[in-house]
Design a protein around this motif. Structure first.
Motif, PDB file in Angstrom:
ATOM      1  N   THR A 173      42.857  41.035  36.930  1.00 36.58           N
ATOM      2  CA  THR A 173      42.793  42.121  37.776  1.00 36.58           C
ATOM      3  C   THR A 173      42.973  41.614  39.281  1.00 36.58           C
ATOM      4  O   THR A 173      42.353  40.367  39.665  1.00 36.58           O
ATOM      5  CB  THR A 173      41.306  42.832  38.193  1.00 36.58           C
ATOM      6  OG1 THR A 173      40.968  43.391  36.759  1.00 36.58           O
ATOM      7  CG2 THR A 173      41.146  43.646  39.219  1.00 36.58           C
ATOM      8  N   ILE A 177      43.741  42.044  43.461  1.00 38.53           N
ATOM      9  CA  ILE A 177      43.376  42.681  44.809  1.00 38.53           C
ATOM     10  C   ILE A 177      44.203  42.088  45.902  1.00 38.53           C
ATOM     11  O   ILE A 177      44.194  40.731  46.051  1.00 38.53           O
ATOM     12  CB  ILE A 177      41.478  42.727  44.959  1.00 38.53           C
ATOM     13  CG1 ILE A 177      41.517  43.403  46.137  1.00 38.53           C
ATOM     14  CG2 ILE A 177      41.272  41.134  45.063  1.00 38.53           C
ATOM     15  CD1 ILE A 177      40.038  43.693  46.490  1.00 38.53           C
ATOM     16  N   ILE A 226      44.119  46.481  42.529  1.00 38.91           N
ATOM     17  CA  ILE A 226      43.276  47.291  43.742  1.00 38.91           C
ATOM     18  C   ILE A 226      43.875  46.784  44.912  1.00 38.91           C
ATOM     19  O   ILE A 226      44.067  45.785  45.742  1.00 38.91           O
ATOM     20  CB  ILE A 226      41.808  46.531  43.605  1.00 38.91           C
ATOM     21  CG1 ILE A 226      41.155  46.462  42.148  1.00 38.91           C
ATOM     22  CG2 ILE A 226      40.836  47.266  44.747  1.00 38.91           C
ATOM     23  CD1 ILE A 226      39.946  45.723  42.254  1.00 38.91           C
ATOM     24  N   GLY A 227      44.072  48.053  45.502  1.00 36.69           N
ATOM     25  CA  GLY A 227      44.912  48.061  46.961  1.00 36.69           C
ATOM     26  C   GLY A 227      44.713  49.407  47.773  1.00 36.69           C
ATOM     27  O   GLY A 227      43.706  50.543  47.279  1.00 36.69           O
ATOM     28  N   LEU A 247      41.611  48.579  53.349  1.00 32.53           N
ATOM     29  CA  LEU A 247      40.809  48.533  52.313  1.00 32.53           C
ATOM     30  C   LEU A 247      39.641  48.089  52.502  1.00 32.53           C
ATOM     31  O   LEU A 247      39.372  47.186  53.220  1.00 32.53           O
ATOM     32  CB  LEU A 247      41.278  47.271  51.097  1.00 32.53           C
ATOM     33  CG  LEU A 247      40.858  47.292  49.837  1.00 32.53           C
ATOM     34  CD1 LEU A 247      40.926  48.902  49.148  1.00 32.53           C
ATOM     35  CD2 LEU A 247      41.418  46.245  49.050  1.00 32.53           C
ATOM     36  N   ILE A 301      34.402  47.968  47.495  1.00 32.30           N
ATOM     37  CA  ILE A 301      34.639  47.021  46.363  1.00 32.30           C
ATOM     38  C   ILE A 301      33.383  46.919  45.661  1.00 32.30           C
ATOM     39  O   ILE A 301      32.486  46.267  46.111  1.00 32.30           O
ATOM     40  CB  ILE A 301      35.402  45.605  47.029  1.00 32.30           C
ATOM     41  CG1 ILE A 301      36.665  45.942  47.789  1.00 32.30           C
ATOM     42  CG2 ILE A 301      35.699  44.754  45.739  1.00 32.30           C
ATOM     43  CD1 ILE A 301      37.636  46.856  47.273  1.00 32.30           C
ATOM     44  N   SER A 353      40.305  37.343  37.869  1.00 26.20           N
ATOM     45  CA  SER A 353      40.528  38.154  38.970  1.00 26.20           C
ATOM     46  C   SER A 353      41.443  37.145  40.082  1.00 26.20           C
ATOM     47  O   SER A 353      41.094  36.250  40.381  1.00 26.20           O
ATOM     48  CB  SER A 353      39.101  38.573  39.884  1.00 26.20           C
ATOM     49  OG  SER A 353      38.447  39.087  39.172  1.00 26.20           O
ATOM     50  N   ILE A 396      42.920  36.834  43.352  1.00 29.95           N
ATOM     51  CA  ILE A 396      42.572  37.130  44.921  1.00 29.95           C
ATOM     52  C   ILE A 396      43.700  36.813  45.699  1.00 29.95           C
ATOM     53  O   ILE A 396      43.924  35.425  45.772  1.00 29.95           O
ATOM     54  CB  ILE A 396      41.085  36.555  45.463  1.00 29.95           C
ATOM     55  CG1 ILE A 396      40.086  36.769  44.324  1.00 29.95           C
ATOM     56  CG2 ILE A 396      40.745  37.076  46.494  1.00 29.95           C
ATOM     57  CD1 ILE A 396      39.763  38.215  44.015  1.00 29.95           C
ATOM     58  N   ALA A 438      35.365  40.898  47.506  1.00 33.84           N
ATOM     59  CA  ALA A 438      36.169  40.571  46.430  1.00 33.84           C
ATOM     60  C   ALA A 438      35.492  39.645  45.581  1.00 33.84           C
ATOM     61  O   ALA A 438      35.369  39.781  44.426  1.00 33.84           O
ATOM     62  CB  ALA A 438      37.804  40.500  46.819  1.00 33.84           C
TER      63      ALA A 438
END
Length: 326
Positions: free
Chosen positions: A10, A12, A82-83, A139, A144, A155, A157, A171
């Motif tokens: 994932t 972000i 995610i954004g 965001l 989050i 994740s 980042i 995050a």
């Protein structure tokens, strides 16, 4: 590989649309823009430039973490991004193209226009960039949650989130609460220099995989020497990664430093996104339990192929070629 092993990655970061046009040096001069580099502009400025060209723009998803996640989706990985985008045609295109690249978008919608980067590419292959961040900066840290990182192995980042410290902490905290490893790409030496007061603590407390190129590594570690730099990058993390361009990369894990060779071939056409796609290959491999050597081999192939095209999006036949390594 165990059936219940997590493999999702994932990301972000900034939801940006890359708009690329091929134009003449004279066109660039009329914009009073020095060749190369990046200029922050308003949305109307980008619209005006597009109105003045007779070239058909090439539009693809952009942003560092987005490029990495799109690469993972194209490799056949379980990918999520995610954004935040605008409620406009560019934003709809951004989200649809992510779906087309096998990425699950968790993209909230803003009343502001979608962020975009217009790259004017001159005949010498140089890119002059005009950037409007737009909705990507909106965001909300309070939005989050750990659910966004559910079933995530790693994740990713984006280092640029360090310019919004509340969002970065949100995050990192949510990813860790979901049981995910955290990969941080340092993004640029400007990011490192601007975040010196908190960066080491963030890395010590949250980060498992730290990725840097030569400039970022020097800014963070203070070392020109590659061996010393990668040793410093590895402190407090499971994997310390130093990318050294055409010389390859180093990965430090459990006090062992492994050298990964770059792929030798044609001269680069455009290096944009090469580091992002290198990260896609490496993280895909680690998430799937591959050795560091094999993960690095996939990473090097992704990075090499990114240098052979304009922009960070590879054609399907190239992804098919890379996937034969897996």
């Amino acid at each position: 590989m165990p059936e219940n092993r997590r493999t999702r990655i994932t990301g972000i970061g900034s939801a940006l649309v890359d708009i690329l046009i091929n134009e003449s040096d004279q066109f660039l001069k009329t914009l009073e823009k020095e060749k190369g580099g990046m200029t922050l502009v308003g949305d109307k400025d980008i619209q005006q430039i597009l109105a003045e060209t007779n070239q058909t723009p090439f539009v693809v998803p952009g942003g560092a973490a987005c490029n990495t996640i799109v690469g993972i989706g194209n490799l056949g990985g379980d990918a999520r991004f995610i954004g935040r985008r605008g409620d406009d045609e560019f934003g709809q295109t951004f989200e649809q193209q992510m779906v087309d690249c096998n990425v699950e978008p968790l993209v909230s919608i803003s009343g502001s226009p979608t962020g975009k980067v217009l790259s004017v590419i001159t005949p010498d292959a140089q890119r002059s960039m005009f950037t409007f961040l737009g909705a990507s900066t909106e965001l909300d840290p309070n939005s989050i949650t750990p659910d966004m990182f559910q079933d995530t192995a790693i994740s990713m980042i984006e280092g640029y989130l360090l310019f919004n410290r509340d969002l970065m902490i949100a995050a990192l905290t949510a990813a860790k609460a979901a049981g995910s490893l955290v990969a941080l790409d340092l993004a640029s030496f400007e990011v490192v220099n601007a975040s010196g007061d908190i960066l080491e603590d963030i890395i010590k407390d949250f980060v498992d995989i730290l990725i840097a190129n030569e400039d970022e590594a020097k800014a963070y570690t203070g070392f020109d020497d590659e061996q010393k730099a990668v040793e410093k990058l590895s402190q407090g993390v499971s994997y310390g990664v130093l990318k050294v361009g055409e010389r390859g990369s180093y990965v430090s894990h459990h006090n062992d430093i492994i050298r990964i060779d770059a792929i030798k071939g044609k001269a680069p056409v455009d290096t944009t996104g090469a580091g992002d796609l290198w990260a896609a290959g490496f993280l895909f491999g680690i998430a799937h339990g591959f050795s560091i050597e094999k993960s690095g081999q996939i990473a090097s192939a992704c990075g090499y192929e990114a240098c052979q095209v304009m922009g960070a999006q590879l054609p399907e036949e190239v992804w098919s070629r890379i996937k034969k390594l897996i």
